[in-house]
Scaffold this motif. Structure first.
Motif, mmCIF file in Angstrom:
data_model
loop_
_atom_site.group_PDB
_atom_site.id
_atom_site.type_symbol
_atom_site.label_atom_id
_atom_site.label_comp_id
_atom_site.label_asym_id
_atom_site.label_seq_id
_atom_site.Cartn_x
_atom_site.Cartn_y
_atom_site.Cartn_z
ATOM 1 N N LEU A 93 -2.824 -4.041 1.280
ATOM 2 C CA LEU A 93 -1.524 -3.762 1.880
ATOM 3 C C LEU A 93 -0.573 -3.132 0.863
ATOM 4 C CD1 LEU A 93 -1.185 -7.108 3.856
ATOM 5 C CD2 LEU A 93 -1.391 -4.843 4.892
ATOM 6 N N GLN A 94 -0.610 -3.630 -0.361
ATOM 7 C CA GLN A 94 0.269 -3.094 -1.401
ATOM 8 C C GLN A 94 -0.087 -1.655 -1.757
ATOM 9 O OE1 GLN A 94 -0.296 -6.087 -4.414
ATOM 10 N NE2 GLN A 94 0.586 -7.666 -3.103
ATOM 11 N N GLN A 95 -1.376 -1.332 -1.749
ATOM 12 C CA GLN A 95 -1.788 0.035 -2.030
ATOM 13 C C GLN A 95 -1.276 0.986 -0.950
ATOM 14 O OE1 GLN A 95 -3.279 1.484 -4.701
ATOM 15 N NE2 GLN A 95 -2.926 -0.527 -5.638
ATOM 16 N N GLY A 96 -1.263 0.516 0.284
ATOM 17 C CA GLY A 96 -0.709 1.325 1.371
ATOM 18 C C GLY A 96 0.767 1.597 1.166
ATOM 19 N N TRP A 97 1.487 0.585 0.671
ATOM 20 C CA TRP A 97 2.916 0.738 0.398
ATOM 21 C C TRP A 97 3.136 1.726 -0.751
ATOM 22 C CZ3 TRP A 97 5.747 -0.996 -4.022
ATOM 23 C CH2 TRP A 97 7.135 -0.944 -3.883
ATOM 24 N N LEU A 98 2.330 1.633 -1.783
ATOM 25 C CA LEU A 98 2.446 2.545 -2.917
ATOM 26 C C LEU A 98 2.138 3.985 -2.513
ATOM 27 C CD1 LEU A 98 0.786 0.327 -5.671
ATOM 28 C CD2 LEU A 98 3.167 1.099 -5.648
ATOM 29 N N ARG A 99 1.123 4.156 -1.650
ATOM 30 C CA ARG A 99 0.760 5.510 -1.202
ATOM 31 C C ARG A 99 1.874 6.142 -0.381
ATOM 32 N NH1 ARG A 99 -4.441 3.184 -0.555
ATOM 33 N NH2 ARG A 99 -3.992 2.753 1.648
ATOM 34 N N ALA A 100 2.693 5.297 0.225
ATOM 35 C CA ALA A 100 3.816 5.794 1.026
ATOM 36 C C ALA A 100 5.039 6.073 0.161
ATOM 37 C CB ALA A 100 4.178 4.789 2.114
ATOM 38 N N GLY A 101 4.850 6.110 -1.174
ATOM 39 C CA GLY A 101 5.972 6.400 -2.060
ATOM 40 C C GLY A 101 6.860 5.208 -2.303
ATOM 41 N N SER A 102 6.295 3.986 -2.190
ATOM 42 C CA SER A 102 7.054 2.742 -2.397
ATOM 43 C C SER A 102 8.245 2.652 -1.455
ATOM 44 C CB SER A 102 7.517 2.632 -3.859
ATOM 45 O OG SER A 102 6.414 2.660 -4.735
ATOM 46 N N GLN A 103 8.059 3.167 -0.237
ATOM 47 C CA GLN A 103 9.090 3.107 0.792
ATOM 48 C C GLN A 103 8.639 2.183 1.912
ATOM 49 O OE1 GLN A 103 12.268 4.752 0.815
ATOM 50 N NE2 GLN A 103 11.630 4.926 -1.335
ATOM 51 N N ALA A 104 9.561 1.376 2.412
ATOM 52 C CA ALA A 104 9.233 0.482 3.517
ATOM 53 C C ALA A 104 8.826 1.294 4.736
ATOM 54 C CB ALA A 104 10.435 -0.402 3.848
ATOM 55 N N GLN A 105 7.849 0.785 5.459
ATOM 56 C CA GLN A 105 7.415 1.477 6.660
ATOM 57 C C GLN A 105 6.793 0.498 7.644
ATOM 58 O OE1 GLN A 105 4.069 4.132 6.103
ATOM 59 N NE2 GLN A 105 3.406 3.086 4.244
ATOM 60 N N ALA A 106 6.899 0.828 8.924
ATOM 61 C CA ALA A 106 6.286 0.041 9.987
ATOM 62 C C ALA A 106 5.072 0.798 10.507
ATOM 63 C CB ALA A 106 7.288 -0.204 11.115
ATOM 64 N N LEU A 107 3.931 0.117 10.584
ATOM 65 C CA LEU A 107 2.686 0.754 10.984
ATOM 66 C C LEU A 107 2.116 0.074 12.225
ATOM 67 C CD1 LEU A 107 1.114 0.769 7.408
ATOM 68 C CD2 LEU A 107 2.245 2.692 8.528
ATOM 69 N N PRO A 108 1.624 0.840 13.191
ATOM 70 C CA PRO A 108 0.966 0.226 14.349
ATOM 71 C C PRO A 108 -0.372 -0.379 13.933
ATOM 72 C CG PRO A 108 0.826 2.622 14.458
ATOM 73 C CD PRO A 108 1.708 2.300 13.310
ATOM 74 N N GLN A 143 10.320 -0.197 -14.961
ATOM 75 C CA GLN A 143 9.537 0.697 -15.807
ATOM 76 C C GLN A 143 8.056 0.778 -15.429
ATOM 77 O OE1 GLN A 143 11.482 2.404 -17.838
ATOM 78 N NE2 GLN A 143 13.192 1.077 -17.259
ATOM 79 N N CYS A 144 7.696 0.200 -14.285
ATOM 80 C CA CYS A 144 6.283 0.246 -13.886
ATOM 81 C C CYS A 144 6.197 0.253 -12.365
ATOM 82 C CB CYS A 144 5.528 -0.940 -14.457
ATOM 83 S SG CYS A 144 3.746 -0.797 -14.252
ATOM 84 N N ALA A 145 6.175 1.441 -11.780
ATOM 85 C CA ALA A 145 6.250 1.585 -10.326
ATOM 86 C C ALA A 145 5.074 0.953 -9.603
ATOM 87 C CB ALA A 145 6.338 3.065 -9.961
ATOM 88 N N GLU A 146 3.901 0.857 -10.260
ATOM 89 C CA GLU A 146 2.715 0.355 -9.581
ATOM 90 C C GLU A 146 2.564 -1.164 -9.685
ATOM 91 O OE1 GLU A 146 -0.818 2.412 -10.524
ATOM 92 O OE2 GLU A 146 -0.090 4.349 -9.773
#
Length: 266
Positions: A93-108, A143-146
């Protein structure tokens, strides 16, 4: 975040939603304990982000990883509970959030590509429970986005708007970190008056665990092999011992006192 900048973020929302945001922010100031956090999420936060399940995780310096805690107002099958607290699931789940540019998102949920058989089963069971959308939001470590400082998962029947999710992220982060800090401090302080773990039996803990899942007295009786009347007596004793006036308050107090930890619940 200043009031002007926050107001700019919700220009798309109605006046009623804007008022709900400021009320949510105001009531959050008094949240210090787990049970207060649970009540806050079920009241003020629900007006803005209506959800049936929330997973909160914060970075633990001792364990060197995110420590998840689950809050849900809907009974869920055991495979779903296990999946939600599995480190591999959280990493996915966290990798999905990171791939989205660390932006909150709602997914079906129907559109998610499962990472394995366990994930596919959990997603299917969530949909069977009437839940259709999964929202992810978090805060990266400085200092560490990931690397994440905190991470939240909300599962809901309706899609939650991404602008509002992003607006609420700093507030959720601050409140949950404050709760974590307060709970840690209390663990190293002498117990104060009021509700305590003293006198709560193992059977009463089992009843509490099923109460947490929203089971009725009849259902708990069938699960534990005792009568519904016996369950009712246990519930009354639990309410008295935890200084609670109803089942919801008893569960919240049990969460605060960590009575449900041994049952795999928070």
């Amino acid at each position: 975040m200043t009031q002007d900048s926050a107001q700019a973020c919700i220009e798309w929302a109605s006046q009623r939603q804007a008022e709900a945001f400021w009320q949510c922010a105001e009531t959050a100031q008094a949240v210090r304990r787990r049970h207060q956090f649970f009540i806050w999420t079920q009241a003020s936060l629900q007006r803005l982000l209506p959800h049936q399940l929330m997973l909160c995780s914060a970075w633990s310096p001792l364990r060197r990883q995110l420590q998840p805690e689950l809050f849900n107002s809907l009974p869920l099958p055991e495979p779903v509970l296990q999946w939600l607290q599995d480190p591999a699931s959280l990493a996915w789940l966290q990798q999905g959030w990171l791939r989205a540019g660390s932006q909150a998102q709602a997914l079906p949920l129907a559109g998610l590509v499962a990472s394995g058989e366990g994930t596919a089963q959990a997603l299917s069971l969530l949909q069977a429970a009437g839940l259709q959308h999964l929202s992810v939001l978090g805060v990266s470590r400085p200092q560490c986005a990931e690397e994440l400082e905190s991470f939240f998962l909300l599962v809901s029947r309706e899609p939650l708007p991404s602008p509002l999710l992003n607006l609420m992220t700093p507030l959720l982060h601050c409140v949950w970190r404050r709760v974590q800090a307060q709970e840690l401090q209390l663990q190293h302080s002498p117990a104060q008056g009021g509700a305590s773990t003293q006198g709560v039996t193992e059977r009463e803990r089992q009843v509490l665990a099923w109460m947490r899942q929203g089971k009725s007295n009849q259902e708990i009786g069938l699960l534990l092999g005792i009568s519904a009347l016996t369950v009712k007596n246990h519930v009354q004793k639990i309410l008295r011992k935890l200084c609670a006036s109803n089942r919801a308050q008893a569960v919240a107090q049990a969460m605060s006192l960590q009575l449900l930890k041994e049952n795999g619940l928070r």
